[in-house]
Each structure stands twice: as C-alpha cells, then as structure tokens.
Write an enzyme that holds these catalytic residues in place. Sequence first.
Site, PDB file in Angstrom:
ATOM      1  N   ASP A  40       0.837  -1.193   0.000  1.00 20.50           N
ATOM      2  CA  ASP A  40       0.000   0.000   0.000  1.00 20.50           C
ATOM      3  C   ASP A  40       0.875   1.248   0.000  1.00 20.50           C
ATOM      4  OD1 ASP A  40      -2.642   1.398   0.497  1.00 20.50           O
ATOM      5  OD2 ASP A  40      -1.569   1.978   2.323  1.00 20.50           O
ATOM      6  N   GLU A  46       1.698  -0.514  -5.016  1.00 21.64           N
ATOM      7  CA  GLU A  46       0.772   0.571  -5.344  1.00 21.64           C
ATOM      8  C   GLU A  46       1.675   1.792  -5.513  1.00 21.64           C
ATOM      9  OE1 GLU A  46      -3.326   2.619  -3.710  1.00 21.64           O
ATOM     10  OE2 GLU A  46      -1.764   2.161  -2.257  1.00 21.64           O
TER      11      GLU A  46
END
Length: 737
Positions: free
Chosen positions: A352, A388
């Site tokens: 993330d 990401e």
Amino acid sequence: MQPWPGTSYPLGATYDGAGTNFALFSEVGTAVTLCLFDAEGAETAIPLPERDGFVWHGYLPGVVPGQRYGYRVDGPSDPEAGHRCNPHKLLIDPYAKSIDGSLGTTYGWDESLFGYHFEDPDEVNHDDSAHHVPKAVVVNPFFDWHDDRPPRTPYHETVIYEAHVKGLTYQHPDIPEEMRGTYSAVAHPATISHLQRLGITAIELMPVHQFVHDDALVQRGLRNYWGYNTIAFFAPHFGYASAGPTGTTAPGSQVQEFKAMVRDLHAAGIEVILDVVYNHTAEGNHQGPTLSMRGIDNQAYYRLVDDQPQYYMDYTGTGNSLNVRHPHTLQLIMDSLRYWVTEMHVDGFRFDLASTLAREFYDVDRLSTFFDLVQQDPVISQVKLIAEPWDVGPGGYQVGNFPPAWTEWNGKYRDTVRDFWRGTPGTLGEFGSRLTGSSDLYQDDGRRPYASINFVTAHDGFTLNDLVSYNEKHNEANGEGGRDGADDNNSWNCGVEGPTDDAAVLELRQRQRRNLLATMFLSQGVPMLLHGDEQGRTQDGNNNGYCQDSPISWMEWSPEKSDSELMTYTCGISALRAAHPVFRRRRFFNGREIRPALPGSSDEPQRDIAWFTASGEEMGDEDWEGGSAAVLTVFLNGQGIAEADPRGQRVVDDSFLLIFNAHHEDVEVTLPGEGLPDRWATVLDTVDGTVVVGTARSTAVTTVDALPDDLETVGGGDSVTLVARSMLLLQRTDEGS
C-alpha cells in the site's frame, strides 16, 4: 518472577517448547518492563535487565502459548524534542504474532490511551492504559503443514482476485453461519469452488495485519472496514478468527486458522497475496494515541518534521509515516515480510502507498535502502512483489518507476481503459499501449508485460457495476458530507444516474461491463478482478467504502441480487485467456515479421502484431492522432509469440483479431485481408455475451476442428457490423485455406 538473560534475537516473543524469550528494541528507553496478564487481567511486572545493541531481552521458563503480555518503557518525555516515552502506557509489541482483541471493538477508546489530557493537551497524561490496550499473545509456532507447497504460478499465467476476508464470505449461504467472515470461510469449499470456476490463481487479501478501528468512526457507528490502520505487522487480525465452541476466540488461535487457510488454498492451486501497510501505523499524528512504537522509540520508528519534531511527516494522509531510514524500522519491515513467507507460507505482497517506502529523505528514490534489501533477500525477492506506486506526498505518483523485480498496480491502465470505453476523445493511442502491456512504462528497465497489474476497478473507488451506473459518488452513508472519496472517477452512467428500469440503459450498462472485463482479461499483463464484479456487485454509488462494514461492501450471493449471466461470461473470458498464450505473452510485441511456425507451411510471413482502421487499412500516424478515433482492429499473431515453454519448446497459438468500437453509433468494419489468415470465427461478442473456448493447442496452429462446427466464419476483406460500444474477438480458422 526472575527472568533468565535470554537473547536479543529474534525480536518479539519466541516460544521454544519450554519457555518464551522476549526481546524489544528501544534505543531511547532507559528501562523496559515486561507485563504479563492473566485471564482476569491481573498484571505481573517483570523488569528486563539485559540490553544488547539497544535490544532489551529476557527468557521466562514455563511461559507458554496463550500468555498475554505487553511492555512499559521508561525514557524521556519531551514531545518538542520528538520523545514520547510514558511508562504509564501499556505498549503493544511491534513483533507481536497475535493480538487478543481489537481496539475500537473488544477494547473501547479511553483518554488513558493518549499521552496528553483532552482538556489540556500540554499536560502529560499519567493515567494507566493497561485495561484499554489489546494484549499481545505468545503463540505456538508449530503447525502441521502436511505436504504444503507454494503453487509458484508464473506471473504471465496469474489471475488475481482482490478480496476482503469478511466482505467476500459474510453472506455466502453455503458457508456455515458461525464461520462466515473468517479465514476459515475464505478456504471453505464454496469459496474455493467460486475462485476455481473463475480461473483465479491468486487471491489478494485486503489488510489482515492487526488493525485498529478509529475512534472517530466508532463514534459514528462505523468501523475501519478496509483495515488500512495497522498496529501489529506480524499478527493476523483478531476480528477474522472463528469463534470456538464457547463462542469466544482462543488467544492466538487466529495464527493456526490463518495457516490452515493458506494450506487449503495452496492445495487448490491458489496463491495468497497480502495487501500490506508498512507506510504508517494506527498511532496517527501528534494527537493520536500511544499504543506501541510511539512510546517505545518515537524518533526511530516515525518520520518527524526536521525542525519541529513534535510533528510527524505525513506522506500517507493518515497522520504519520514510518521512518524507513532507520535500520531497526527497516529490520521490522523485512522481518515481518520474511515471517509471513517462511512461517505463514504466503506467496507475495501488495504494498500500500509503496512510494512512501522509497522516501529516503524527501524525494521518492527508486534505489532506496528498502528496495536494495528486498533485492538481495533470498526469501522476499522470490515471491510476488506488487507496488501501489503512489502516495499523497510531492512526487509520489511513480507508475512505471519501481525496480525491475517489482510489478505495479497500473493506474494509467485503469484510467485509460475507463476513458476509452466511456468515449473520451484522444485516448486511442494510449489505449493501444495499455492493451499491449504498457511497454512505454516497463520495457526500458528490462521488465516484461506482466510488470503491469491490469485493473479497471479495485477496493478504492466504484465497483464495476457502479462505474457504468454513476457519474457522481454517493458517499452519504460515510457521514462525511460527501467530502470523502475521489471526485473524478472516469465513470459514465450510460444516461441515467443510479438504478433505472430503462431497458436500453440497462442493456448498454451490461455491454459496458462486458467490454471492460474482456479488455482487462485480453490485455497483456496480469489481470486483477475485484471481488463481486463478476456478479454485478454494487455499493450504490459509494466510491469509498473504507468504513462500511455493512451490506454496502459485502458481496451479495443470493440469486435475485447477483448476476449469474455476468458470472458465466467472466468465467468464459478467463478460460479463453488461459487457453491461449497469445493473450499472456512473457515478452513485449516488437512488430517484426515472423516466419511460419510449421515446416512446409504456405503462410506468408506476418508480424507479431498489426493495427488496422475500420476500413481494413493499416494504421498510420494520422489515424492514431485523430482525436475522435474510437474504432480499432488489432491482429495478434499466434505464430509470433517467440517464446519457449518450460521444456524449451516454442510456444505457438492461434491468431486473433480484436475489434473495438467505443463510438456511440454502429460501425461497419472491414476485416484486414492481404497477408493475413483467410477465415475467422467469432469467439467473443460483448453484445450478447458470447464466449467460445475451443480446444486450444500450444504446439500447432489450431484448425477449425478445435472450434464448434456450427460457428459462422467471415473472410479477410469482408465487412462486419460492430454495434455501438461493443467488442468482437475473432479466431483464425483453416476453413477455405
């Protein structure tokens, strides 16, 4: 109780069959106390006298799995200098492998959790927090893995399914009610059967590290549903564990349950990828609670503002950022990753806001220490690593810029494919690049097409159904006055906002869903499907379900609320991709002529890929640059894969024509003729949902016998009518050649 000296490594609580070694890093601490808790919450304080290399440690014989514990750290309490030690606060072990309870649910928020008083923030809060902090738990490291082996599915054969442990399973009627929403439910035969039918090779689970339910959400009757608020990087989230016979979850049992889930998914050929959040923690900004790292060694674990260390650097939008420049923080991350691979047997990670991990100083540095460590690590470097590739800080958007061993969520793919199918002018050129693996992003640094994780929807944003049903977000249920969630979603409601009875609008929406799914599965790269998109899941226009632990976010399984036709269609295109290596190449197209694959073949040399206009003419620069162009024919040469299979044999497949019409009107398309195969059969049509998967052969050009006998064929130079906003896939046959 007098501890033995123990050892400074490994960090955390390590049970060896006779007792437990405890080890905690704190450079700033002047004393560390281990606190043991019994079932009634009574505390036994045990000072740890040994310290080596700033690691405090001790061994307690007779301490066994199930023991609850925490720490208290003495040291400087000077927030303006960046120090926030407070021995009145019980602290969660950063290396805890299990947590008993969840903050915000099992344990409520209390002022004692904070290092200051609410009415006077400048006054240090000396209230004891022990009764309000979830306790770490000593775990049993032993588990019967049977003959578990990682599937090790190659990237180019991978199909990822992004899912939420609870959201995927909580309403499944074939899963026992007491099991729904848990790790066991993910591995239930009903769930596995669904994944196998879809051709899924890897399930990417949204955060399962122990996380916190924010006080602000709890007060609004909401929860941190997504889980991007981690407090323990080694512990499976307590809330996803099944309750035992007594209706309660035994301390540490979630570790065994998680391992069993991984073992059962592996047995079904499905890899497990974890969405991990190493960029920040649940302790938030300077007004946040003191739960763990803040009270252990604030300066070591967090990025502080250089000239105002009472404040935190925030590249994540959550209040703080981990200090990946510090060796012990880096060690924490690397030890956590290695633990999940070696002890929990997971197959990869999706990071993330991964750009935050690359911030050595201020700018994002793709050669940062973290990536160097990953590159040389013999364990972590061998699993799937997905970034990401952005954060909310300056220069944080880094799509295409991660190191060669990494793959990336391709945000440019998502936006371009959405724009193309909603009819945005000027997207044709970039659409062609995204369709063929985004070589402009990944080829220069030696990466392959599978560096691109292709997705149209993900947990953050509209579902596929809502993408074609709403122009605007509808986040009223989140209680933030519509201020949360992205405002620009590259969506189109097909003429009506939200639910409608208009048959024409409904038919167009269904066609658009098929267009988007087919594009994703037939693009070069790795397709990622959001759970529920295959059955038309809706969030009623909510594009930010982070706090919706409710039917808004849960997957619907009832026949009257799920789209079985779309499910069948999605299974078909996934099977089509799996059957044909031309859609999952390991190398980029190069446009060069390929000689016929078979000795004695009369076929003319053909390029591995070619692009044509609606009139059947090869695309020129002016065709690509035409702002209103929305029709495209792509020839994929099955003889031009130029790759070898695992046994060194040349991979040869059928040839295909992909024909796209993103225009709002029907278009007559002339099939290219000269130099290409003579006859073609339609194997995919997004107008009626047709998907035909013949008997694929990977060592020879497939003949017409591999397809159903009743398929109509068309020839090169013939015209076909492409319905407005639709897509055709034609497969070569040998009829008439």
